[in-house]
Enzyme design. Structure first.
Site, mmCIF file in Angstrom:
data_model
loop_
_atom_site.group_PDB
_atom_site.id
_atom_site.type_symbol
_atom_site.label_atom_id
_atom_site.label_comp_id
_atom_site.label_asym_id
_atom_site.label_seq_id
_atom_site.Cartn_x
_atom_site.Cartn_y
_atom_site.Cartn_z
ATOM 1 N N ASP A 48 -3.909 -5.193 5.765
ATOM 2 C CA ASP A 48 -4.382 -6.004 4.653
ATOM 3 C C ASP A 48 -3.327 -7.047 4.295
ATOM 4 O OD1 ASP A 48 -5.956 -6.915 2.568
ATOM 5 O OD2 ASP A 48 -5.268 -5.377 1.160
ATOM 6 N N SER A 80 0.852 -1.192 0.000
ATOM 7 C CA SER A 80 0.000 0.000 0.000
ATOM 8 C C SER A 80 0.890 1.245 0.000
ATOM 9 C CB SER A 80 -0.942 -0.024 1.211
ATOM 10 O OG SER A 80 -1.808 1.083 1.202
ATOM 11 N N THR A 81 0.827 2.075 1.037
ATOM 12 C CA THR A 81 1.606 3.317 1.074
ATOM 13 C C THR A 81 3.100 3.027 0.953
ATOM 14 O OG1 THR A 81 -0.059 4.216 2.569
ATOM 15 C CG2 THR A 81 1.995 5.443 2.356
ATOM 16 N N HIS A 112 -2.687 -1.008 -3.334
ATOM 17 C CA HIS A 112 -3.845 -0.159 -3.095
ATOM 18 C C HIS A 112 -3.710 1.102 -3.947
ATOM 19 C CE1 HIS A 112 -4.360 -2.003 1.204
ATOM 20 N NE2 HIS A 112 -4.728 -2.829 0.244
ATOM 21 N N MET A 158 -0.023 0.972 5.065
ATOM 22 C CA MET A 158 -0.847 1.205 6.246
ATOM 23 C C MET A 158 -1.809 0.043 6.456
ATOM 24 S SD MET A 158 -1.871 5.226 6.303
ATOM 25 C CE MET A 158 -1.909 5.641 4.584
#
Length: 368
Positions: free
Chosen positions: A315, A191-192, A218, A312
């Site tokens: 997941d 993600s991030t 993401h 973050m």
């Protein structure tokens, strides 16, 4: 101490609106605003913010060039505000390569149709990028991490520093070689910080890499096509956005389309991708690492290597724990090189190896 934020945007209305939203959180203080990139460089030097929000298109100097110059002076987390268009995606990816940490849609309605939730997401994203010690305790804060209904805004962020730190005590490496013959595929979730991390990992793989790769990042729906095209230009292996019915092949990496779910099924001995609309209104992530990894496990059992990179939230943790219990291999990025150590931390306890970002691709390329 409150988190000190510098807002950079050529729109006076947007500067005022964002200032109002961020200042509504007692843990955040907007200390300065700037109207273009050159102004931002000067003010970043004088006010030394903890976080900067940055527009991309501005007069005098754009946000990409400003980000590059600011990062030369001092590493500071920068959140880019971008339009959700193909051109906006390309500009955002340029900004991430220049040193930006994260991005959000420029239109608040694209973050969430609910104004309170959009506010919570904005404040949570700012707070996720600083050290926990920077956050003053408060019982009145209304900005607890909110679940996101957009593919680019993960829920339950972990508040971790952006700058690399000393290696975590949980860092785990081994001399065990990566043997492609032990696996049917590699699946990576992030993600991030993921766009830069994926670039670092995938560019180290040779064109002859003998396994198919599935990628879950993401990202909004309009971004993944541009991101896949960029990775394809940079990598020796082929990288493209996954399409329904794609067959997995060695040396080809398929990126989950934003806003949808990528699943895997085994049919007549072939591994095929299914790309589906998300029908569960409670599903925060589109695409979702857990959704993809769970179907990979059903299709290939323990013959997969799952890798969780910076991001973050958590997941991937549910599926990775189930996969590891079935004998699949799980790797995680280490804390020191993660932009945010949320997703990797969630699987660190069951990871076979915890590796620095630069070592993951290198290890995958061994014996291939």
């Amino acid at each position: 101490m409150a988190i000190r934020v510098l807002i950079v945007d050529d729109s006076g209305f947007f500067r005022r609106r964002l200032t109002e939203i961020l200042n509504s959180d007692p843990q955040i203080e907007v200390v300065e605003t700037a109207q273009d990139g050159k102004d931002a460089i000067d003010k970043a030097r004088t006010c030394r913010p903890d976080v900067i929000t940055m527009d991309i298109e501005m007069p005098v100097m754009n946000g990409i060039d400003a980000t590059r110059e600011i990062m030369k002076q001092r590493a500071v987390p920068i959140i880019m505000f971008s339009s959700l268009t193909y051109d906006g995606a390309k500009a955002t990816l340029d900004a991430l390569e220049a040193g930006a940490t994260d991005f959000l849609p420029k239109r608040f309605d694209d973050i969430s149709n609910d104004k309170a939730e959009a506010r919570n997401i904005l404040c949570s994203r700012v707070k996720a990028l600083v050290s926990p010690s920077k956050l003053r305790p408060t019982s009145s804060s209304a900005s607890a991490p909110a679940s996101s209904r957009t593919s680019s805004a993960p829920a339950a962020p972990q508040r971790q520093p952006v700058a690399p730190r000393a290696a975590s005590p949980s860092r785990r490496t081994s001399n065990k070689a990566f043997k492609p013959s032990d696996y049917d595929l590699v699946a990576i979730g992030t993600s991030t910080g993921g766009p830069v991390a994926l670039q670092e990992v995938l560019t180290q793989l040779p064109a002859s890499f003998p396994l198919p790769v599935l990628l879950v990042q993401h990202m909004p729906a309009t971004f993944t096509e541009a991101f896949a095209a960029r990775l394809n230009q940079q990598c020796k292996i082929e990288v493209r956005e996954a399409k329904n019915g794609d067959s997995l092949k060695p040396g080809i990496a398929l990126l989950a389309p934003g806003g949808k779910q990528m699943k895997l099924e085994k049919r007549a001995g072939r591994l095929l991708v299914r790309v589906e609309e998300e029908t569960d209104p409670m599903q925060n992530y589109k695409p979702c690492v857990d959704v993809t990894f769970a179907t990979v496990g059903s299709a290939v059992g323990n013959r997969m290597l799952g890798i969780i990179l910076t991001g973050m939230g958590a997941d991937g943790s549910v599926s990775c724990k189930a996969l590891q219990a079935r004998g699949a291999s799980i790797w995680a990025q280490d804390e020191a090189t993660s932009v945010i150590y949320g997703m990797p931390a969630a699987v660190a306890g069951i990871a076979e190896q915890i590796l620095p970002m630069k070592e993951i691709g290198k290890k995958l390329a061994t014996n291939t």
